[in-house]
Design a protein around this motif. Structure first.
Motif, PDB file in Angstrom:
ATOM      1  N   LYS A 142      35.564  37.634  38.339  1.00  0.00           N
ATOM      2  CA  LYS A 142      35.733  36.032  38.794  1.00  0.00           C
ATOM      3  C   LYS A 142      37.699  36.249  38.817  1.00  0.00           C
ATOM      4  O   LYS A 142      38.480  36.237  40.039  1.00  0.00           O
ATOM      5  N   LEU A 143      38.276  37.809  38.080  1.00  0.00           N
ATOM      6  CA  LEU A 143      39.787  38.153  39.009  1.00  0.00           C
ATOM      7  C   LEU A 143      39.476  39.170  40.021  1.00  0.00           C
ATOM      8  O   LEU A 143      40.276  38.828  40.711  1.00  0.00           O
ATOM      9  N   HIS A 144      38.282  39.606  40.357  1.00  0.00           N
ATOM     10  CA  HIS A 144      37.991  40.507  41.951  1.00  0.00           C
ATOM     11  C   HIS A 144      37.407  38.938  42.770  1.00  0.00           C
ATOM     12  O   HIS A 144      38.530  39.341  43.514  1.00  0.00           O
ATOM     13  N   ASN A 145      37.273  37.995  42.403  1.00  0.00           N
ATOM     14  CA  ASN A 145      37.056  37.234  43.501  1.00  0.00           C
ATOM     15  C   ASN A 145      38.879  36.437  43.689  1.00  0.00           C
ATOM     16  O   ASN A 145      38.042  36.186  45.413  1.00  0.00           O
ATOM     17  N   LYS A 146      39.686  36.523  42.930  1.00  0.00           N
ATOM     18  CA  LYS A 146      41.197  35.399  42.582  1.00  0.00           C
ATOM     19  C   LYS A 146      41.243  36.508  44.399  1.00  0.00           C
ATOM     20  O   LYS A 146      42.300  36.658  45.344  1.00  0.00           O
TER      21      LYS A 146
ATOM     22  N   LYS B  27      36.153  49.338  33.485  1.00  0.00           N
ATOM     23  CA  LYS B  27      36.565  48.376  32.453  1.00  0.00           C
ATOM     24  C   LYS B  27      35.098  48.341  31.717  1.00  0.00           C
ATOM     25  O   LYS B  27      35.667  48.094  30.820  1.00  0.00           O
ATOM     26  N   GLU B  28      33.771  48.044  32.168  1.00  0.00           N
ATOM     27  CA  GLU B  28      32.639  47.699  31.784  1.00  0.00           C
ATOM     28  C   GLU B  28      33.053  48.887  30.500  1.00  0.00           C
ATOM     29  O   GLU B  28      32.208  48.528  30.078  1.00  0.00           O
ATOM     30  N   PHE B  29      33.402  50.224  31.337  1.00  0.00           N
ATOM     31  CA  PHE B  29      33.084  51.442  29.643  1.00  0.00           C
ATOM     32  C   PHE B  29      33.713  50.946  28.698  1.00  0.00           C
ATOM     33  O   PHE B  29      33.328  51.154  27.479  1.00  0.00           O
TER      34      PHE B  29
ATOM     35  N   GLN C  53      46.464  47.213  49.309  1.00  0.00           N
ATOM     36  CA  GLN C  53      46.923  47.652  48.302  1.00  0.00           C
ATOM     37  C   GLN C  53      47.791  46.487  47.466  1.00  0.00           C
ATOM     38  O   GLN C  53      47.599  46.563  45.947  1.00  0.00           O
ATOM     39  N   SER C  54      47.919  45.453  48.426  1.00  0.00           N
ATOM     40  CA  SER C  54      48.172  43.739  47.564  1.00  0.00           C
ATOM     41  C   SER C  54      46.660  44.001  46.796  1.00  0.00           C
ATOM     42  O   SER C  54      47.579  42.690  45.690  1.00  0.00           O
ATOM     43  N   TYR C  55      45.456  43.778  46.993  1.00  0.00           N
ATOM     44  CA  TYR C  55      44.328  43.623  46.075  1.00  0.00           C
ATOM     45  C   TYR C  55      45.147  44.414  45.062  1.00  0.00           C
ATOM     46  O   TYR C  55      44.312  44.125  43.964  1.00  0.00           O
ATOM     47  N   LYS C  56      45.115  45.788  44.856  1.00  0.00           N
ATOM     48  CA  LYS C  56      45.413  46.585  43.675  1.00  0.00           C
ATOM     49  C   LYS C  56      46.487  46.206  43.075  1.00  0.00           C
ATOM     50  O   LYS C  56      46.322  46.510  41.744  1.00  0.00           O
TER      51      LYS C  56
ATOM     52  N   GLN D  35      34.957  50.194  41.173  1.00  0.00           N
ATOM     53  CA  GLN D  35      35.944  51.298  40.379  1.00  0.00           C
ATOM     54  C   GLN D  35      36.829  51.050  39.179  1.00  0.00           C
ATOM     55  O   GLN D  35      35.744  51.500  38.242  1.00  0.00           O
ATOM     56  N   TRP D  36      37.340  49.794  39.314  1.00  0.00           N
ATOM     57  CA  TRP D  36      37.664  49.856  38.308  1.00  0.00           C
ATOM     58  C   TRP D  36      36.536  48.961  37.390  1.00  0.00           C
ATOM     59  O   TRP D  36      37.006  48.723  36.308  1.00  0.00           O
TER      60      TRP D  36
END
Length: 327
Positions: free
Chosen positions: A107-111, A154-156, A86-89, A149-150
């Motif tokens: 980059k956002l995912h890794n952070k 986002k790519e779409f 949930q914190s990641y979300k 999923q996101w």
């Protein structure tokens, strides 16, 4: 006979004591926060914990202590995994709008993943290293599922935005091409108009030059005619001057000849005064306009002065009774 849990099978004394126990357990003063491995349960967690315990104790056999421990570890680690996920979300949700291209997604995912795993590592956990590795892997898998999923969404969106951008660029290029075409057409019209004006000006200039040329030719012709007329007048004047010169020369010659053989007389044109050449200096030239007097004229003048014509006229009138007019 074993008790099957039905209310009818309860002893009356048991019922009384059960009420006392329940009232004691549920008394506000006696309620304390459930804590397992320094982790305090909230209401929702404690309810899940009780439900799991009830499920374990619903079987006919008494559960083993190890089973209760595993269940507790599973529930506590699952809740930790859910909290970290949930914190990641939440982190993704807060910074998702800052992602403007595909390269920023990873980059956002890794952070956010690093912060979620840091939260997992710093939290109190039950179980051993195997449990930690297991549920950490579960957390990573859940994070990757959420990321995929996101990321797809986002790519779409980026693809849609890219298509919109390409369409806008195409429309912009078409509009710019149309504007350039209009500018080119306008420039062509202006050039044609300018050429037309220049052609008209050139034709006008040629006409003016022709007119000026004709005018210059007419002026030159008039000047030549004037020059011819002046030349003719000059020649006539020269001829007249020559004639006057010759006449004057002849008059001087005649005068010299007359001076040599006769006495020269001068007659005034205004008063008919006749004087000799030798007496000419006595009279002012401003009062008299003398000219050379012809000898025949001089003779007639002398004859008129002598009165002979009048006398002859009277004699003839007397003898012939003629009415002769005197001259």
């Amino acid at each position: 006979m074993l008790y099957d849990g039905r209310h009818k099978g309860m002893d009356e004394d048991f019922k009384d004591e059960l009420v006392v126990v329940i009232e004691h357990l549920l008394n506000r003063k006696n309620l304390v926060t459930k804590r397992v491995n320094n982790h305090y349960f909230d209401g929702t967690e404690f309810l899940d914990y009780l439900e799991n315990l009830i499920e374990i104790f619903q079987s006919d056999k008494l559960p083993k202590t190890q089973t209760i421990y595993e269940m507790t570890v599973e529930r506590q680690m699952s809740r930790l995994v859910d909290s970290c996920l949930q914190s990641y979300k939440n982190l993704i949700k807060n910074d998702l709008n800052t992602v403007t291209n595909l390269s920023m997604i990873k980059k956002l995912h890794n952070k956010c993943e690093a912060q979620a795993l840091l939260m997992f590592n710093n939290s109190n956990k039950m179980g051993n290293n195997e449990h930690e590795i297991k549920y950490k892997g579960t957390l990573v898998n859940d994070i990757n599922k959420e990321f995929n999923q996101w990321k797809i969404e986002k790519e779409f969106i980026f693809k849609e935005l890219n298509l919109i951008r390409l369409q806008q660029e195409r429309i912009h290029q078409e509009e710019m091409a149309k504007i350039r075409a209009e500018k080119t057409a306008a420039k062509a019209r202006l050039d044609a108009k300018r050429r037309e004006i220049e052609s008209a000006l050139e034709r006008s200039r040629i006409v003016r030059e022709k007119e000026l040329k004709k005018e210059r030719q007419r002026d030159a012709e008039r000047q030549r005619e004037q020059e011819k007329a002046l030349e003719c007048q000059r020649r006539n004047a020269e001829r007249r001057l020559e004639q006057l010169r010759l006449k004057s020369e002849a008059e001087r010659n005649r005068f010299r000849e007359q001076e040599q053989f006769n006495i020269t007389y001068f007659k005034c044109n205004s008063c008919d005064l006749v004087v000799k050449y030798s007496d000419l200096h006595r009279y002012s030239s401003s009062a008299h306009d003398f000219r050379v007097c012809d000898p025949t004229e001089m003779f007639l003048n002398q004859l008129q002065d002598s009165g002979l014509p009048q006398m002859l006229t009277r004699i003839l009138n007397r003898f012939f009774n003629l009415d002769l007019e005197e001259d």
